[in-house]
Design a protein around this motif. Structure first.
Motif, PDB file in Angstrom:
ATOM      1  N   SER A  15     -32.581  56.455  12.128  1.00 51.50           N
ATOM      2  CA  SER A  15     -32.203  55.722  13.334  1.00 51.50           C
ATOM      3  C   SER A  15     -32.149  56.624  14.555  1.00 51.50           C
ATOM      4  N   ASP A  16     -32.373  57.917  14.378  1.00 51.83           N
ATOM      5  CA  ASP A  16     -32.218  58.851  15.485  1.00 51.83           C
ATOM      6  C   ASP A  16     -33.416  58.890  16.427  1.00 51.83           C
ATOM      7  N   GLY A  17     -34.525  58.294  16.072  1.00 54.01           N
ATOM      8  CA  GLY A  17     -35.705  58.379  16.916  1.00 54.01           C
ATOM      9  C   GLY A  17     -36.287  57.049  17.330  1.00 54.01           C
ATOM     10  N   THR A  18     -35.547  55.963  17.211  1.00 53.49           N
ATOM     11  CA  THR A  18     -36.098  54.666  17.575  1.00 53.49           C
ATOM     12  C   THR A  18     -35.930  54.428  19.070  1.00 53.49           C
ATOM     13  N   THR A  19     -36.951  53.864  19.666  1.00 59.60           N
ATOM     14  CA  THR A  19     -36.942  53.533  21.085  1.00 59.60           C
ATOM     15  C   THR A  19     -37.834  52.321  21.305  1.00 59.60           C
ATOM     16  N   ARG A  20     -37.732  51.713  22.468  1.00 59.22           N
ATOM     17  CA  ARG A  20     -38.583  50.560  22.796  1.00 59.22           C
ATOM     18  C   ARG A  20     -40.041  50.993  22.838  1.00 59.22           C
ATOM     19  N   LEU A  21     -40.900  50.184  22.250  1.00 55.82           N
ATOM     20  CA  LEU A  21     -42.326  50.488  22.238  1.00 55.82           C
ATOM     21  C   LEU A  21     -42.884  50.525  23.661  1.00 55.82           C
ATOM     22  N   SER A  22     -42.433  49.605  24.514  1.00 59.36           N
ATOM     23  CA  SER A  22     -42.946  49.575  25.889  1.00 59.36           C
ATOM     24  C   SER A  22     -42.594  50.868  26.632  1.00 59.36           C
ATOM     25  N   ALA A  23     -41.385  51.391  26.436  1.00 61.54           N
ATOM     26  CA  ALA A  23     -40.992  52.646  27.083  1.00 61.54           C
ATOM     27  C   ALA A  23     -41.808  53.810  26.516  1.00 61.54           C
ATOM     28  N   TYR A  24     -41.996  53.819  25.220  1.00 62.44           N
ATOM     29  CA  TYR A  24     -42.790  54.868  24.581  1.00 62.44           C
ATOM     30  C   TYR A  24     -44.231  54.834  25.089  1.00 62.44           C
ATOM     31  N   TRP A  25     -44.800  53.647  25.225  1.00 60.74           N
ATOM     32  CA  TRP A  25     -46.182  53.483  25.676  1.00 60.74           C
ATOM     33  C   TRP A  25     -46.360  54.038  27.084  1.00 60.74           C
ATOM     34  N   ARG A  26     -45.348  53.807  27.954  1.00 55.08           N
ATOM     35  CA  ARG A  26     -45.436  54.298  29.334  1.00 55.08           C
ATOM     36  C   ARG A  26     -45.420  55.820  29.400  1.00 55.08           C
ATOM     37  N   GLY A  32     -53.382  60.166  24.868  1.00 54.77           N
ATOM     38  CA  GLY A  32     -52.451  59.750  23.819  1.00 54.77           C
ATOM     39  C   GLY A  32     -52.576  58.271  23.511  1.00 54.77           C
ATOM     40  N   ARG A  33     -52.769  57.451  24.544  1.00 58.88           N
ATOM     41  CA  ARG A  33     -52.953  56.008  24.345  1.00 58.88           C
ATOM     42  C   ARG A  33     -54.242  55.720  23.591  1.00 58.88           C
ATOM     43  N   ALA A  34     -55.273  56.493  23.889  1.00 62.95           N
ATOM     44  CA  ALA A  34     -56.553  56.290  23.203  1.00 62.95           C
ATOM     45  C   ALA A  34     -56.430  56.593  21.714  1.00 62.95           C
ATOM     46  N   GLY A  35     -55.486  57.450  21.344  1.00 61.98           N
ATOM     47  CA  GLY A  35     -55.313  57.809  19.944  1.00 61.98           C
ATOM     48  C   GLY A  35     -54.538  56.791  19.134  1.00 61.98           C
ATOM     49  N   VAL A  36     -53.832  55.881  19.810  1.00 60.68           N
ATOM     50  CA  VAL A  36     -53.031  54.869  19.098  1.00 60.68           C
ATOM     51  C   VAL A  36     -53.276  53.472  19.691  1.00 60.68           C
ATOM     52  N   PRO A  37     -54.509  52.985  19.618  1.00 61.05           N
ATOM     53  CA  PRO A  37     -54.798  51.684  20.228  1.00 61.05           C
ATOM     54  C   PRO A  37     -54.052  50.527  19.570  1.00 61.05           C
ATOM     55  N   HIS A  38     -53.616  50.684  18.331  1.00 64.61           N
ATOM     56  CA  HIS A  38     -52.886  49.612  17.644  1.00 64.61           C
ATOM     57  C   HIS A  38     -51.498  49.400  18.237  1.00 64.61           C
ATOM     58  N   LEU A  39     -51.027  50.339  19.046  1.00 70.26           N
ATOM     59  CA  LEU A  39     -49.718  50.186  19.689  1.00 70.26           C
ATOM     60  C   LEU A  39     -49.812  49.579  21.090  1.00 70.26           C
ATOM     61  N   ALA A  40     -51.023  49.331  21.562  1.00 72.65           N
ATOM     62  CA  ALA A  40     -51.216  48.834  22.929  1.00 72.65           C
ATOM     63  C   ALA A  40     -50.667  47.421  23.104  1.00 72.65           C
ATOM     64  N   ARG A  41     -50.273  47.131  24.329  1.00 76.79           N
ATOM     65  CA  ARG A  41     -49.799  45.786  24.655  1.00 76.79           C
ATOM     66  C   ARG A  41     -50.963  44.813  24.522  1.00 76.79           C
ATOM     67  N   PRO A  42     -50.748  43.663  23.901  1.00 74.16           N
ATOM     68  CA  PRO A  42     -51.823  42.679  23.781  1.00 74.16           C
ATOM     69  C   PRO A  42     -52.347  42.277  25.160  1.00 74.16           C
ATOM     70  N   ALA A  43     -53.634  42.149  25.257  1.00 74.41           N
ATOM     71  CA  ALA A  43     -54.269  41.848  26.537  1.00 74.41           C
ATOM     72  C   ALA A  43     -54.025  40.401  26.950  1.00 74.41           C
ATOM     73  N   LEU A  44     -54.021  40.207  28.266  1.00 74.78           N
ATOM     74  CA  LEU A  44     -53.975  38.849  28.802  1.00 74.78           C
ATOM     75  C   LEU A  44     -55.379  38.273  28.718  1.00 74.78           C
ATOM     76  N   HIS A  45     -55.484  37.098  28.195  1.00 74.99           N
ATOM     77  CA  HIS A  45     -56.789  36.445  28.112  1.00 74.99           C
ATOM     78  C   HIS A  45     -56.951  35.539  29.319  1.00 74.99           C
ATOM     79  N   ASP A  46     -58.083  35.664  29.966  1.00 72.20           N
ATOM     80  CA  ASP A  46     -58.359  34.848  31.139  1.00 72.20           C
ATOM     81  C   ASP A  46     -58.980  33.537  30.669  1.00 72.20           C
ATOM     82  N   GLU A  47     -58.132  32.588  30.385  1.00 73.17           N
ATOM     83  CA  GLU A  47     -58.603  31.309  29.867  1.00 73.17           C
ATOM     84  C   GLU A  47     -59.062  30.425  31.028  1.00 73.17           C
ATOM     85  N   ARG A  48     -60.185  29.828  30.872  1.00 72.32           N
ATOM     86  CA  ARG A  48     -60.746  28.933  31.888  1.00 72.32           C
ATOM     87  C   ARG A  48     -60.495  27.489  31.466  1.00 72.32           C
TER      88      ARG A  48
END
Length: 113
Positions: A15-26, A32-48
């Motif tokens: 429990s000593d190293g848990t933090t919000r994923l969004s804060a960690y991502w920033r 570093g982001r390119a190395g962990v694409p599975h942690l990325a925020r889901p993209a917004l889809h431009d629905e028509r």
């Protein structure tokens, strides 16, 4: 004591190293982001929405003109709209879950609290 609650990682039980994923991502660099694409925020889809609404409108016009293609237009436009609605709802849920997720820094496991 602050409002921070410690969460235990379900994988490594720490429990000593848990933090919000969004804060960690920033804090990650672009490399570093390119190395962990599975942690990325889901993209917004431009629905028509205009095409399925247009199909519904054409279907209504053809239905009023007493053409059997009106039923096809209504059914196709309705199905298209329902599938878009479901896709948008799923994307919104995925983004909300991403904002709630925590990450364990020692083992890099992302999880929902």
């Amino acid at each position: 004591m602050g409002g921070t609650r410690m969460h235990v990682c379900p994988l490594c039980k720490r429990s000593d190293g848990t933090t919000r994923l969004s804060a960690y991502w920033r804090t990650l660099s672009p490399e570093g982001r390119a190395g962990v694409p599975h942690l990325a925020r889901p993209a917004l889809h431009d629905e028509r929405w205009t095409a399925p609404l247009g199909l519904l409108t054409v279907g209504c016009a053809l239905l009023v003109a007493d053409t059997w293609l009106g039923f096809v237009g209504l059914a196709g436009g309705g199905f298209w709209l329902v599938s878009l609605r479901d896709r948008v709802a799923q994307a919104a849920k995925e983004r909300a879950d991403w904002h709630r997720k925590l990450i364990c820094r020692p083992c890099h496991h992302a999880f929902l609290p």
